[in-house]
Design a protein around this motif. Structure first.
Motif, short mmCIF file in Angstrom:
data_model
loop_
_atom_site.label_atom_id
_atom_site.label_comp_id
_atom_site.label_asym_id
_atom_site.label_seq_id
_atom_site.Cartn_x
_atom_site.Cartn_y
_atom_site.Cartn_z
N PHE A 32 0.86 -1.18 0.00
CA PHE A 32 0.00 0.00 0.00
C PHE A 32 0.90 1.23 0.00
CE2 PHE A 32 -2.71 -3.27 1.66
CZ PHE A 32 -4.01 -2.93 1.29
N PHE A 33 0.75 2.10 -1.00
CA PHE A 33 1.54 3.32 -1.10
C PHE A 33 0.66 4.54 -0.86
CE2 PHE A 33 3.47 0.26 -4.04
CZ PHE A 33 4.82 0.35 -3.76
N SER A 34 1.25 5.56 -0.25
CA SER A 34 0.61 6.87 -0.16
C SER A 34 1.61 7.92 -0.61
CB SER A 34 0.16 7.16 1.27
OG SER A 34 -0.51 8.42 1.34
N TYR A 35 1.25 8.66 -1.66
CA TYR A 35 2.13 9.69 -2.22
C TYR A 35 1.54 11.05 -1.84
CZ TYR A 35 3.40 5.61 -5.03
OH TYR A 35 3.77 4.35 -5.44
N ALA A 36 2.08 11.66 -0.80
CA ALA A 36 1.50 12.89 -0.27
C ALA A 36 1.87 14.10 -1.10
CB ALA A 36 1.95 13.09 1.19
N VAL A 37 3.10 14.14 -1.63
CA VAL A 37 3.57 15.26 -2.45
C VAL A 37 4.34 14.68 -3.62
CG1 VAL A 37 4.86 17.43 -2.50
CG2 VAL A 37 3.83 16.66 -0.35
N CYS A 38 3.85 14.93 -4.86
CA CYS A 38 4.55 14.41 -6.02
C CYS A 38 4.18 15.22 -7.26
CB CYS A 38 4.24 12.93 -6.24
SG CYS A 38 2.56 12.55 -6.72
N ASP A 39 4.90 14.96 -8.35
CA ASP A 39 4.74 15.75 -9.57
C ASP A 39 3.34 15.67 -10.16
OD1 ASP A 39 7.32 16.70 -9.55
OD2 ASP A 39 8.11 15.16 -10.88
N ASN A 40 2.65 14.54 -9.95
CA ASN A 40 1.30 14.44 -10.49
C ASN A 40 0.25 14.37 -9.39
OD1 ASN A 40 2.76 11.92 -10.31
ND2 ASN A 40 1.01 10.86 -11.17
N ASP A 41 0.51 15.13 -8.31
CA ASP A 41 -0.46 15.39 -7.25
C ASP A 41 -0.71 14.17 -6.37
OD1 ASP A 41 -0.94 18.16 -8.01
OD2 ASP A 41 -1.99 17.35 -9.75
N PRO A 42 -1.23 14.38 -5.14
CA PRO A 42 -1.34 13.29 -4.18
C PRO A 42 -2.26 12.16 -4.67
CG PRO A 42 -1.61 15.41 -3.09
CD PRO A 42 -1.62 15.67 -4.57
N TYR A 43 -1.84 10.93 -4.40
CA TYR A 43 -2.70 9.78 -4.66
C TYR A 43 -2.19 8.58 -3.86
CZ TYR A 43 0.72 7.88 -8.10
OH TYR A 43 1.84 7.39 -8.73
N ASP A 44 -3.02 7.55 -3.81
CA ASP A 44 -2.67 6.30 -3.15
C ASP A 44 -2.68 5.18 -4.19
OD1 ASP A 44 -2.51 7.56 -0.64
OD2 ASP A 44 -4.65 7.26 -0.29
N GLU A 45 -1.99 4.09 -3.86
CA GLU A 45 -1.80 3.02 -4.83
C GLU A 45 -1.62 1.70 -4.07
OE1 GLU A 45 0.79 2.97 -8.82
OE2 GLU A 45 2.03 3.17 -7.02
N VAL A 46 -2.04 0.60 -4.68
CA VAL A 46 -1.82 -0.73 -4.12
C VAL A 46 -1.19 -1.60 -5.20
CG1 VAL A 46 -2.84 -2.74 -3.01
CG2 VAL A 46 -3.82 -0.49 -2.60
N SER A 47 -0.15 -2.33 -4.84
CA SER A 47 0.55 -3.18 -5.78
C SER A 47 0.53 -4.63 -5.31
CB SER A 47 2.00 -2.72 -5.94
OG SER A 47 2.78 -3.70 -6.60
#
Length: 295
Positions: A109-124
């Motif tokens: 489970f990933f949480s991207y709080a600050v990134c080039d294509n805006d915040p989002y979450d992801e599951v791999s």
């Protein structure tokens, strides 16, 4: 359109992104001095040594690599029968053997709080595989991968929580992405979940928070290389991680992962995963995602 969003072109696709967000302002080519003034981004010196370039991609010219300035993640590493893994992997990919008859599957489970294509979450959901072209001992290859913190994997599922993340993954990388409601929380304890399309739970995870270890920037680097087909040819995409705060536990007994019958639950059932080998909690990390290149 909601005034909080603006529509941007991403190759031939039109996608709604947060108005005034990183993608709206920078289009993947950020002014790092401006990013450094964002308190949410933290110290970004790591990214100053990695120049961005305008490169060709499946969706037209784009700036790469992709920067993730503030991220967190929770990963469960499972044992799974090699027979199940071989059945799920396209030829000639080969699962990396961890124990006689068993390979490894990572649920992250990933949480991207600050990134080039805006915040989002992801599951791999990914199968750990042998390095392409590798021969000889699986045990030696696994030992070297652990020592170097560099693993190769084939991703079987990669749902995300925003449309731009889905479009970039599907059309830029040909990864198995779809939209889903995802929540990742690392607080007094660890909690993560992903929902099915109807809103009902698919997977829910909970665990006590292990004692976190803080490390100096760029002292605990790791690399994961995704191997997948792009337009009928094998490609690799590397992910470099600058871990800053993390914890790791072997054979944890107090992790609760509930499978509720959704797509990821069915995938884990099909892979035959049962025993959790390792729990990794990353409270803070910086990530660089490169575009796929031909093998």
């Amino acid at each position: 359109m909601d005034r909080l969003f603006t529509q941007v072109e991403f190759g031939p696709h039109k996608v709604d992104v947060p108005a005034g967000g990183y993608y709206d302002r920078f289009r993947m080519n950020p002014d790092l001095d401006e990013v450094a003034r964002d308190p949410a981004a933290g110290n970004i010196d790591f990214f100053r040594r990695i120049p961005k370039q305008m490169v060709a991609s499946r969706i037209g010219p784009t700036w790469a690599p992709n920067f993730y300035y503030r991220t967190s993640q929770v990963q469960l590493l499972f044992l799974a029968p090699l027979s199940r893994l071989r059945a799920m992997l396209p030829m000639p990919l080969e699962p990396l053997r961890a124990f006689p008859g068993y390979g490894l599957v990572a649920l992250t489970f990933f949480s991207y709080a600050v990134c080039d294509n805006d915040p989002y979450d992801e599951v791999s959901v990914a199968v750990v595989i042998r390095r392409p072209g590798a021969r000889g001992s699986h045990a030696l290859e696994l030992r070297n991968a652990m020592r170097r913190r560099h693993f190769f994997a084939h991703v079987l599922a990669l749902p995300v929580s925003t449309e731009i993340a889905r479009v970039r993954g599907v059309y830029g990388y040909q990864l198995p992405k779809w939209r889903a409601a995802i929540d990742v929380n690392i607080g007094a304890d660890v909690r993560a979940q992903i929902a099915r399309p109807d809103g009902a739970p698919d997977l829910t995870l909970s665990a006590p928070l292990p004692r976190l270890r803080e490390v100096a920037p760029q002292s605990h680097m790791g690399t994961n290389t995704m191997i997948n087909m792009v337009d009928g040819k094998w490609h690799q995409a590397t992910v470099q991680t600058n871990t800053l705060s993390f914890a790791q536990r072997l054979f944890p007994r107090d992790v609760k992962l509930m499978r509720h019958g959704g797509a990821l639950s069915q995938l884990l059932d099909g892979l035959g995963v049962k025993k959790i080998v390792r729990l990794d909690v990353v409270k803070d990390a910086q990530v660089v995602l490169n575009l796929p290149t031909p093998l």
